[in-house]
Design an enzyme around this catalytic site. Sequence first.
Site, PDB file in Angstrom:
ATOM      1  N   SER A  27       0.142  -1.278  -0.263  1.00 39.91           N
ATOM      2  CA  SER A  27       0.098  -0.165   0.196  1.00 39.91           C
ATOM      3  C   SER A  27       1.105   1.281   0.018  1.00 39.91           C
ATOM      4  O   SER A  27       1.631   1.207  -0.852  1.00 39.91           O
ATOM      5  CB  SER A  27      -1.018  -0.040   1.186  1.00 39.91           C
ATOM      6  OG  SER A  27      -2.439   0.592   1.106  1.00 39.91           O
ATOM      7  N   ASP A  59       9.638   4.895 -10.452  1.00 42.30           N
ATOM      8  CA  ASP A  59       9.740   5.705 -12.156  1.00 42.30           C
ATOM      9  C   ASP A  59      10.089   7.041 -11.885  1.00 42.30           C
ATOM     10  O   ASP A  59      11.021   7.146 -14.059  1.00 42.30           O
ATOM     11  CB  ASP A  59       7.965   6.079 -11.470  1.00 42.30           C
ATOM     12  CG  ASP A  59       7.010   4.997 -12.010  1.00 42.30           C
ATOM     13  OD1 ASP A  59       7.730   3.626 -12.331  1.00 42.30           O
ATOM     14  OD2 ASP A  59       5.975   4.596 -12.154  1.00 42.30           O
ATOM     15  N   LYS A  73      -1.107  -4.363  -3.354  1.00 44.70           N
ATOM     16  CA  LYS A  73      -2.323  -3.627  -2.568  1.00 44.70           C
ATOM     17  C   LYS A  73      -2.442  -1.864  -3.571  1.00 44.70           C
ATOM     18  O   LYS A  73      -1.852  -1.425  -2.763  1.00 44.70           O
ATOM     19  CB  LYS A  73      -2.076  -3.466  -1.933  1.00 44.70           C
ATOM     20  CG  LYS A  73      -3.448  -3.399  -0.906  1.00 44.70           C
ATOM     21  CD  LYS A  73      -3.625  -2.723   0.550  1.00 44.70           C
ATOM     22  CE  LYS A  73      -5.131  -2.252   0.822  1.00 44.70           C
ATOM     23  NZ  LYS A  73      -5.041  -0.396  -0.363  1.00 44.70           N
TER      24      LYS A  73
END
Length: 441
Positions: free
Chosen positions: A298, A309, A323
């Site tokens: 999460s 990224d 999740k």
Amino acid sequence: MVRKLSLLFAGALMGASAVSLVYGTNGTAANAADSDTYRQLAIFGDIFERVRAQYVTPPDEKELVESAINGMLTSLDPHSSYLNADAAKDMRVQTKGEFGGLGIEVTMENELVKVVSPIDDTPAARAGILAGDLIEKIDGENVRGMSLSDAVDMMRGPANTPIELSVLREGQTKPLKITIIRDIIKVKAVKYRLEDDIGYMKVTSFTEKTTDDLREAINAIQSDIPEDDLKGYVLDLRLNPGGLLDQAVNVSDAFLDQGEIVSTRGREADDIARFASQPGDLIDGKPLVVLINGGSASASEIVAGALQDHRRATVVGTKSFGKGSVQTIIPLGENGALRLTTALYYTPSGTSIQGTGIVPDIEVEQPLPEDLAGMDVTSGESELRGHIRGEAESEEGSGSVAYVPQDPEEDLQLGYALDLLRGVKSDPAFPPNPDKAVMNQ
């Protein structure tokens, strides 16, 4: 999930769910149900009355209703649920990061509560509670037969109230009776230490205090290690089950100067929220390695995904939990709260990790010790019954082994990160190239 034990802070909510929390408002608009739906509700009412009137033993009507509500919600996905007043209060305690209690980490051993460690400068530590102590009685009531949750509930309470513990200690022939005055315990969401020329920071959960604790850790490391000697930082997100979405955004922002951190997308096409970073890298561009494993879920995946990224950090370890959903907490007044999955989140590249997880840039497996050999310590969203199937989910699924050795000398993933930062090991993924950041256009 270290060795499958739950380590609890006395006075805190037991365990922690892999949930990102976004607090909602009291009451939301809903579309009117059609006539068939109301017929189904009439059937429910008829069944409820028959159970209430004819079941072999008189049922608790409140529990019946709560079970029915939870049955509806858990049929949606593993993370939607109803929180009664007590559970809602416990959740607020957990996310706030402070509670009235003693200040000890505990587990169960031979039906007794075992002290894993007293927290520094807390009532338990000041009263002389030691690691390894076994608590056999709480205010005169035997611990044997209690669940760990029940024992923790007894030990927590309002500040400035007394509690008496009967403690068995190695080397003592008789139980020790220790009276402790409860106080407000502030749990550190970020623990740090120096690894010679490297700053190590472990984020244990994303509570209201996480960002402030992270800033304190960074400032302390920078004051203890001269800038020219500081090789970089390790951000350890292993075994971190998640927490508050805004804190995940803030932690990511601490290492980024610009660009999107995460976006959330709801049921409607235009229900999109984007969270962007602000100028200012708290570690001034120093190299950063992020550690993840199957216990990283999460909010911790939001941080790992954003830094990966943006090519701001190199991610080391094994595949994360996977999740990728967001839960909104909708207050129901004195009746508790509704925790409802309302959106999926996406990394800056526009990728949903629901059911797939974050794949590390450098995979480093952590061997299990002999006493865990053959045990299943793998954790992943894709294994949960009824989970929302992710856009990119495959048979491979998400998650990996969720184990971290307590002894840093045995921690191969940490050792690999330190070797990268010191130049002992090399890999094309380190240092990452920000010019090759993968952003959603």
